[in-house]
Design a protein around this motif. Structure first.
Motif, PDB file in Angstrom:
ATOM      1  N   ASP A 161       0.831  -1.226   0.000  1.00 25.63           N
ATOM      2  CA  ASP A 161       0.000   0.000   0.000  1.00 25.63           C
ATOM      3  C   ASP A 161       0.860   1.268   0.000  1.00 25.63           C
ATOM      4  OD1 ASP A 161       0.805  -0.576   2.617  1.00 25.63           O
ATOM      5  OD2 ASP A 161      -1.087   0.070   3.533  1.00 25.63           O
ATOM      6  N   TYR A 162       1.868   1.311   0.857  1.00 27.48           N
ATOM      7  CA  TYR A 162       2.686   2.535   0.929  1.00 27.48           C
ATOM      8  C   TYR A 162       3.726   2.583  -0.191  1.00 27.48           C
ATOM      9  CZ  TYR A 162       5.519  -0.714   3.745  1.00 27.48           C
ATOM     10  OH  TYR A 162       6.215  -1.803   4.197  1.00 27.48           O
ATOM     11  N   ASN A 163       3.720   1.561  -1.042  1.00 23.63           N
ATOM     12  CA  ASN A 163       4.544   1.606  -2.246  1.00 23.63           C
ATOM     13  C   ASN A 163       3.682   1.871  -3.481  1.00 23.63           C
ATOM     14  OD1 ASN A 163       7.346   0.945  -1.299  1.00 23.63           O
ATOM     15  ND2 ASN A 163       6.241  -0.765  -0.387  1.00 23.63           N
ATOM     16  N   GLU A 164       2.494   2.402  -3.210  1.00 26.03           N
ATOM     17  CA  GLU A 164       1.540   2.796  -4.268  1.00 26.03           C
ATOM     18  C   GLU A 164       1.173   1.624  -5.169  1.00 26.03           C
ATOM     19  OE1 GLU A 164       2.400   6.519  -6.179  1.00 26.03           O
ATOM     20  OE2 GLU A 164       3.155   7.417  -4.330  1.00 26.03           O
ATOM     21  N   GLY A 165       1.098   0.444  -4.572  1.00 28.65           N
ATOM     22  CA  GLY A 165       0.809  -0.771  -5.331  1.00 28.65           C
ATOM     23  C   GLY A 165      -0.617  -1.253  -5.161  1.00 28.65           C
ATOM     24  N   PHE A 166      -0.772  -2.595  -5.177  1.00 30.14           N
ATOM     25  CA  PHE A 166      -2.098  -3.215  -5.179  1.00 30.14           C
ATOM     26  C   PHE A 166      -2.342  -4.023  -3.908  1.00 30.14           C
ATOM     27  CE2 PHE A 166      -0.529  -2.907  -9.541  1.00 30.14           C
ATOM     28  CZ  PHE A 166      -1.542  -2.137 -10.118  1.00 30.14           C
ATOM     29  N   VAL A 167      -3.573  -4.016  -3.447  1.00 36.02           N
ATOM     30  CA  VAL A 167      -3.990  -4.842  -2.314  1.00 36.02           C
ATOM     31  C   VAL A 167      -5.314  -5.512  -2.684  1.00 36.02           C
ATOM     32  CG1 VAL A 167      -2.845  -3.454  -0.532  1.00 36.02           C
ATOM     33  CG2 VAL A 167      -5.160  -2.860  -1.233  1.00 36.02           C
ATOM     34  N   MET A 168      -5.663  -6.581  -1.967  1.00 35.06           N
ATOM     35  CA  MET A 168      -6.918  -7.259  -2.283  1.00 35.06           C
ATOM     36  C   MET A 168      -7.703  -7.626  -1.018  1.00 35.06           C
ATOM     37  SD  MET A 168      -7.726 -10.595  -4.558  1.00 35.06           S
ATOM     38  CE  MET A 168      -6.736 -10.151  -5.977  1.00 35.06           C
TER      39      MET A 168
END
Ligand code: ADP
Ligand code: MG
Length: 369
Positions: free
Chosen positions: A21-28
């Protein structure tokens, strides 16, 4: 009593996409069938009286207080929401709020977001306002960041607000756009609480963030448009391997490979391929354990025990790490066997009785009619 209304908002579990999340990526994440309920009764004045059945105490404050301050008390979550809603230009009416939470508190299932989102619904409805779900999630996140003083991302509030029954969301933490993904009805999200929380969690969390920033700094030197590890591919990372310290390399490899796994996991759900999804969960755990080094022996044991049970597609630690919970994807018909075997195996080794919550993916926040 006239005008009394009831709102509920769920806790959540993150199926895959950890420390992305804090790497501006994806979560599910998926919202779970454990929720916090807020009963709101109007008052004629501009005071809020807040009572939690879980904590057993009440606190009262004035919406006209010119300098509302956090009190390091559970009610900060509610007051913070009220303050942020007013700052956003929505004038609130006074109310009595009664809170009942069934989300385990402080276990990583986001009882805090459930409390914020349910309170926001109650306060807004009691004052004749309505706010769209994503905007409401952002206001609640702001309350937790700015009033409570917790540096959390948007995932918890967003899924509590926008979750859907029998669905997971793949959330892009950069754009806040999300995709809705089907979870087959015969599967259960089984959450196992290790009942431990190691002290390291906060310092190590900050260290990981700094390590990721060091990785970004390296890549941004040659490619100024790299803003986050989200912008780096595994091939680029491999090409830079000798320029990075071993530790920074492994931290980056976790984040970059985890983002790729979330995208693959979304494709697996679209194709109803739970076997593939489960394999990705297992790989996620290994990466968190070996590359990111945020697991601990209790989490590893719980995941290992889960992997030995029939009907388990996959298992991994969920949340920040160093204790807290695991998530296993389990066939409904095998859940009872899972509970027995994992609980006894875990207790035998650690002497601790784990709490096991059998969940399904639930609807986001709503009024209880
Ligand atoms: P998590 O969100 O993982 O459960 P947090 O530490 O973020 O853990 O949030 C837990 C805090 O939220 C509690 O310590 C308490 O202050 C507040 N909280 C959550 N649910 C309730 C509740 N039902 N009543 C009162 N306070 C609550
Ligand atoms: Mg929380």
């Amino acid at each position: 009593m006239a005008g009394t209304r009831v709102f509920r908002a769920p806790g959540r579990v993150n199926l895959i996409g950890e420390h992305t999340d804090y790497n501006e990526g994806f979560v599910m994440p998926a919202a779970i069938n454990f929720a916090t309920t807020v009963t709101v009764t109007p008052r004629a004045d501009r005071r809020l009286s807040v009572f939690s059945e879980n904590c057993g105490d009440a606190i009262e404050f004035d919406l006209d207080d010119p300098e509302p301050r956090s009190a390091s008390h559970w009610s900060d979550y509610v007051r913070g929401v009220a303050v942020v809603l007013e700052q956003s230009g929505r004038r609130l009416n006074g109310a009595n709020l009664r809170i009942r939470g069934e989300v385990p508190i402080g276990s990583g299932l986001s009882s805090s977001a459930a409390l914020e989102v349910a309170s926001a619904h109650a306060l807004l409805a009691n004052s004749g306002h309505s706010v769209p779900p994503v905007a409401l999630a952002k206001l609640c996140q702001r309350a937790e960041n700015e009033f409570v003083g917790m540096r959390c991302g948007i995932m918890d509030q967003l899924i509590s607000s926008c979750g859907q029954a029998d669905r997971a969301l793949m959330l892009d933490c950069r754009s806040l756009e999300y995709t809705v993904l089907p979870l087959p009805a015969e599967v259960r999200l089984v959450i196992c609480n290790t009942m431990v929380k190691h002290e390291l969690a906060n310092t190590e969390y900050n260290a990981r963030r700094a390590e990721c920033e060091a990785g970004v700094h390296h890549f941004a030197q040659s490619r100024p448009n790299v803003r986050a590890l989200r912008d780096v591919t595994l091939a680029e990372l491999e090409r830079s391997r000798t320029d990075l310290s071993e530790v920074i390399y492994r931290r980056c490899r976790h984040v970059i490979s985890e983002n790729a796994r979330v995208l693959e996991a979304a494709a697996a759900l679209e194709a109803s391929d739970l076997e593939a999804f489960g394999q990705l969960m297992n790989k996620s755990h290994h990466s968190l354990r070996d590359d990111y080094e945020v697991s601990c022996k209790e989490l590893d044991l719980m995941v290992e025990l889960a992997g030995q049970v029939e009907g388990v597609y996959g298992a991994r630690m969920t949340g920040g790490g160093f204790g807290g919970c695991t998530i296993s994807l389990v066939k409904a018909e095998n859940v009872e066997g899972f509970k027995r075997r994992v609980a006894s195996g875990y207790e035998q080794v650690t002497g601790l009785a784990p709490e096991i919550y059998v969940c399904t993916a639930a609807q986001g926040a709503a009024e209880v009619i």
